[in-house]
Design a protein around this motif. Structure first.
Motif, PDB file in Angstrom:
ATOM      1  N   TYR A 185       0.813  -1.216   0.000  1.00  0.00           N
ATOM      2  CA  TYR A 185       0.000   0.000   0.000  1.00  0.00           C
ATOM      3  C   TYR A 185       0.847   1.267   0.000  1.00  0.00           C
ATOM      4  O   TYR A 185       0.309   2.368   0.103  1.00  0.00           O
ATOM      5  CB  TYR A 185      -0.923   0.011   1.223  1.00  0.00           C
ATOM      6  N   GLN A 218       0.112   4.255  -2.583  1.00  0.00           N
ATOM      7  CA  GLN A 218      -1.077   5.051  -2.284  1.00  0.00           C
ATOM      8  C   GLN A 218      -0.880   5.892  -1.025  1.00  0.00           C
ATOM      9  O   GLN A 218      -1.342   7.036  -0.957  1.00  0.00           O
ATOM     10  CB  GLN A 218      -2.293   4.139  -2.122  1.00  0.00           C
ATOM     11  N   PRO A 242      -4.108   1.871   2.721  1.00  0.00           N
ATOM     12  CA  PRO A 242      -3.220   3.034   2.726  1.00  0.00           C
ATOM     13  C   PRO A 242      -3.356   3.781   4.050  1.00  0.00           C
ATOM     14  O   PRO A 242      -4.465   4.030   4.529  1.00  0.00           O
ATOM     15  CB  PRO A 242      -3.727   3.874   1.551  1.00  0.00           C
ATOM     16  N   TYR A 301      -7.725  12.787  -3.093  1.00  0.00           N
ATOM     17  CA  TYR A 301      -7.255  11.406  -3.199  1.00  0.00           C
ATOM     18  C   TYR A 301      -8.394  10.490  -3.647  1.00  0.00           C
ATOM     19  O   TYR A 301      -8.237   9.669  -4.562  1.00  0.00           O
ATOM     20  CB  TYR A 301      -6.700  10.956  -1.849  1.00  0.00           C
ATOM     21  N   LEU A 327      -8.860   8.278  -7.232  1.00  0.00           N
ATOM     22  CA  LEU A 327      -9.098   6.836  -7.282  1.00  0.00           C
ATOM     23  C   LEU A 327     -10.324   6.504  -8.125  1.00  0.00           C
ATOM     24  O   LEU A 327     -10.338   5.523  -8.868  1.00  0.00           O
ATOM     25  CB  LEU A 327      -9.304   6.285  -5.870  1.00  0.00           C
TER      26      LEU A 327
END
Length: 370
Positions: free
Chosen positions: A176, A179, A216, A254, A258
């Motif tokens: 992770y 990210q 993350p 963020y 995504l």
């Protein structure tokens, strides 16, 4: 005393468990983006002492509650708090809350401290490597372990004062890391550009609270309460509103990225290594340039990657990583990195593999003289 082989067994067991759990988490059927907010310290653990009377546990809690209150207004975001009152939580409990929730993000909020008049924000991800300064910061945050009953059982022999223990934590969150770094960078950019705070950058350290979360995860040091001016700011309504606004905007950005389901440029914190004009063949090592990571599976074709050929794809958890090039010539791969940057992949970086296993580029280059 536990042997080295026992530590390896424990870590491998944890890693295997984390992979299974993370795979399950990504299979969840939910229309909510789940964010776990963790207010650092609490209860009998006030955080680092300060002569100005500020208490980290209270400031961190106020920031978390403010961030959560605003994000909860988004109909597609669900907020879970590790604590909403002045309550003591063991570090392993904080990660367990996030894992049980199958969270999409874990954000731990703290205030920094130092014996100087240092000031500024820092956002941490779990270290794959850590310098001595960051190891010292991690030691201070991890010392809360000693306040817990039966901590030896909960932390499998982990020693908060051991650099080896801190560095070993990286195994569980490595998939992770891309990210986490991206979110951390967005947070620091918002601190610096939007609310004009001094950003000390994105850093890596071995914080236990991050090590066993299967998503993350970042730890935010919002400023130094040992600096009188910054402590006043963090304890003020304006300061807390500024800080929470920056964090909220970073989370929204963020999440939006995504949802676009496109290849994301990957942030990388390593220094760019020097290149040479002549071939630099490293026997038994393959170099590639990592150019993107995405939740969407893209065909490794040039039309998906700005005309670049020789694209390969690798799946890690629910994320697909995309690579450009395949060569044992380090000079050649650096040329390909320059080309990838010219195509817009400004944060691409070189990775190395030996016998099919990823290794540090620096370790691969050490063998050049052998």
């Amino acid at each position: 005393m536990k042997t080295t082989s026992y530590y390896i067994f424990v870590l491998v067991t944890f890693l295997f468990t984390s992979i299974l759990t993370s795979a399950h988490a990504f299979q969840k059927d939910s229309d909510k983006f789940v964010v776990v907010l963790d207010a650092g310290h609490g209860g009998k653990d006030p955080g680092r002492p300060t002569k100005f009377g500020y208490k980290e546990k209270y400031i961190a809690l106020q920031l978390v509650l403010a961030v959560g209150s605003e994000l909860e207004k988004q109909k597609d975001i669900k907020i879970i708090y590790t604590r909403k009152t002045d309550k003591f939580l063991e570090l392993h409990e904080r990660a367990a809350i996030a894992n049980k929730a199958d969270a999409d993000l874990f954000i731990s909020i703290h205030c920094n401290a130092h014996d100087s008049q240092a000031y500024g924000t820092e956002t941490y991800v779990l270290a794959t490597r850590a310098n001595n300064m960051n190891i010292e910061i991690a030691k201070r945050e991890n010392e809360v372990i000693f306040l817990e009953a039966n901590y030896e059982q909960h932390y499998e022999g982990f020693d908060p004062n051991s650099p080896e223990s801190l560095i070993s934590l990286s195994l569980l969150q490595e998939e992770y890391l891309d990210q986490s770094i991206r979110l951390a960078r967005s947070i620091e950019d918002n601190f610096k550009d939007k609310i004009k705070r001094k950003s000390r950058g994105v850093k890596q350290a071995g914080f236990w609270v991050l090590h066993n979360t299967y998503m993350p995860s970042v730890l935010i040091e919002t400023g130094f309460i040992t600096n009188r001016k910054e402590g006043d700011y963090l304890n003020s309504k304006k300061g807390q509103k500024d800080i929470t606004t920056a964090i909220i905007n970073a989370v929204k950005d963020y999440k939006k990225e995504l949802e676009l389901n496109i290849g994301m440029d990957v942030y990388h914190t390593d220094e760019i290594l020097e290149t040479t004009d002549s071939p630099q063949i490293i026997k038994d090592v393959i170099f590639k340039v990592q150019i993107a990571a995405s939740s969407k599976e893209l065909a490794p074709k040039s039309y998906n990657f700005k005309g670049l050929n020789d694209i390969s794809r690798e799946k890690s958890g629910a994320i697909y990583k995309y690579f450009y090039g395949f060569t044992s010539d380090y000079s050649k791969i650096k040329e390909l990195q320059v080309l990838a940057k010219s195509k817009g992949y400004k944060d691409c970086f070189v990775v190395a593999y030996k016998d099919g296993n990823k290794i540090d580029v620096s370790d691969a280059l050490k063998s050049v003289s052998n």
